[in-house]
Enzyme design. Structure first.
Site, PDB file in Angstrom:
ATOM      1  N   ARG A  92       0.829  -1.204   0.000  1.00  0.00           N
ATOM      2  CA  ARG A  92       0.000   0.000   0.000  1.00  0.00           C
ATOM      3  C   ARG A  92       0.865   1.256   0.000  1.00  0.00           C
ATOM      4  NH1 ARG A  92      -2.222  -3.780   3.543  1.00  0.00           N
ATOM      5  NH2 ARG A  92      -4.306  -4.524   2.978  1.00  0.00           N
ATOM      6  N   ASP A 152      -9.451  -4.741   8.551  1.00  0.00           N
ATOM      7  CA  ASP A 152      -8.538  -5.670   9.232  1.00  0.00           C
ATOM      8  C   ASP A 152      -9.193  -6.223  10.501  1.00  0.00           C
ATOM      9  OD1 ASP A 152      -5.903  -4.759   7.648  1.00  0.00           O
ATOM     10  OD2 ASP A 152      -7.031  -3.004   8.291  1.00  0.00           O
ATOM     11  N   ARG A 155     -11.763  -8.774   9.504  1.00  0.00           N
ATOM     12  CA  ARG A 155     -11.100 -10.034   9.149  1.00  0.00           C
ATOM     13  C   ARG A 155     -10.643 -10.771  10.405  1.00  0.00           C
ATOM     14  NH1 ARG A 155      -7.546  -6.981   4.450  1.00  0.00           N
ATOM     15  NH2 ARG A 155      -8.894  -7.478   2.677  1.00  0.00           N
ATOM     16  N   HIS A 179      -2.952   0.569   8.195  1.00  0.00           N
ATOM     17  CA  HIS A 179      -3.676  -0.422   7.395  1.00  0.00           C
ATOM     18  C   HIS A 179      -2.663  -0.966   6.398  1.00  0.00           C
ATOM     19  CE1 HIS A 179      -6.537  -2.529   4.998  1.00  0.00           C
ATOM     20  NE2 HIS A 179      -6.470  -1.690   3.970  1.00  0.00           N
TER      21      HIS A 179
END
Length: 318
Positions: A92, A152, A155, A179
């Site tokens: 990212r 996250d 998850r 993140h």
């Protein structure tokens, strides 16, 4: 602020995988009265608006159209999902420079409309682009919110629920930090129905272990890489997370969500957008929840913040 008496309007900037999935989830859940789609590819935005409108008889009544930045003037929320996507093998943080340039133009055009609502940022790297949006918009920090680690955390809760055979909605656990690759699990505040998750490891009649829990976290941290490898992008779950955040704001829920927000001394961090639990309501960020982390968790959070600061330094020079 936000009390216009006209119903609620959300403007979505970017109708790619995430933006279109978010608009579809928003229609299904009936959270807003008006939805505006903006994209550099106007025809794509128009096609999405047509497609969504054709589903109206099966969904929730609302007004949906492909618009432009002038429509942001009366918006309660502007949700930015536009930008370059993370490709296979790309982190990212690799997206910083190109997406910061894109955001400078987008945010300038939005603010020129007279927008005075709340920004939600979903584009990666979300922590740095949330900081950029705050800087470019000059809005109060509580009105610029990044999606942070809501995905996250989701998850994490799903995989823990699967492991312990418990409804994931009854798992209370957070992922904090960037993140991205330096995020961390907050085991010291993870529980199922009030019972600390780590206490399950003390049960001698099970085969549960800390190694299993560590593996669960690794799967959470690396989930995007696995999904991108298989289907090219992640978009369904983050779209639902964005709807959850939208609902918390527009319905003034005072919900606790792990969003990216500006820290000003909390967790011994300053001048950084990063994922932490925060109370979210109609005015945006009401309060950052400062959990008492153990020493290892605090060090990991500080490391995560340092990685972000180093990565963004070339773009945000003093």
């Amino acid at each position: 602020m936000i009390e216009r008496g006209k119903g609620t309007r959300v403007v979505i900037v970017g109708t790619g995988f995430v933006g279109s999935s978010y608009s579809y989830a928003l229609l299904n859940q009936g959270v807003v009265d008006e939805m505006v789609l903006i994209d550099l590819n106007k025809a794509k935005a128009e096609g999405d608006a047509m497609d969504l409108n054709h589903g109206m008889p099966f969904g929730s009544p609302m007004k949906i159209w492909a618009g432009d930045y002038s429509d942001c003037k009366d918006a309660d929320l502007v949700v930015i999902t536009a930008g370059a996507n993370q490709g296979p093998g790309e982190t990212r943080l690799d997206l910083i420079e190109k997406n910061t340039k894109i955001f400078k133009g987008i945010v300038s055009d939005i603010m020129a409309s007279g927008f005075d609502g709340i920004f939600i940022v979903a584009t990666n790297p979300v922590d740095i682009l949330s900081y950029a949006t705050w800087k470019f918009s000059r809005l109060p920090m509580e009105r610029v919110i990044g999606s942070g680690t809501i995905l996250d955390t989701a998850r994490f809760r799903f995989l823990l629920g699967q492991y312990f055979d418990v409804d994931s909605r009854n798992v209370h656990a957070y992922i904090m930090g960037e993140h991205g690759d330096t995020e961390l699990p907050v085991w010291s505040h993870a529980d199922i129905g009030g019972r600390p998750i780590l206490s399950y490891l003390e049960d001698h009649n099970t085969n549960r272990s800390m190694k299993d829990l560590d593996d669960i976290f690794i799967n959470v941290r690396d989930a995007a890489y696995h999904i991108i490898e298989r289907k090219g992008a992640t978009y369904y779950a983050i779209a639902m997370g964005l709807v959850r955040l939208t609902r918390a704001i527009l319905r003034n829920e005072n919900s606790v969500l792990t969003v990216s927000t500006l820290l000003q001394g909390q967790y011994n961090l300053d001048d950084i957008y990063i994922g932490v639990p925060a109370i979210v309501n109609r005015n945006g960020i009401r309060e950052v929840l400062e959990l008492k982390l153990d020493d290892a968790e605090q060090k990991k959070l500080e490391h995560s913040a340092n990685v972000l600061k180093q990565a963004m330094a070339p773009v945000f020079k003093a």
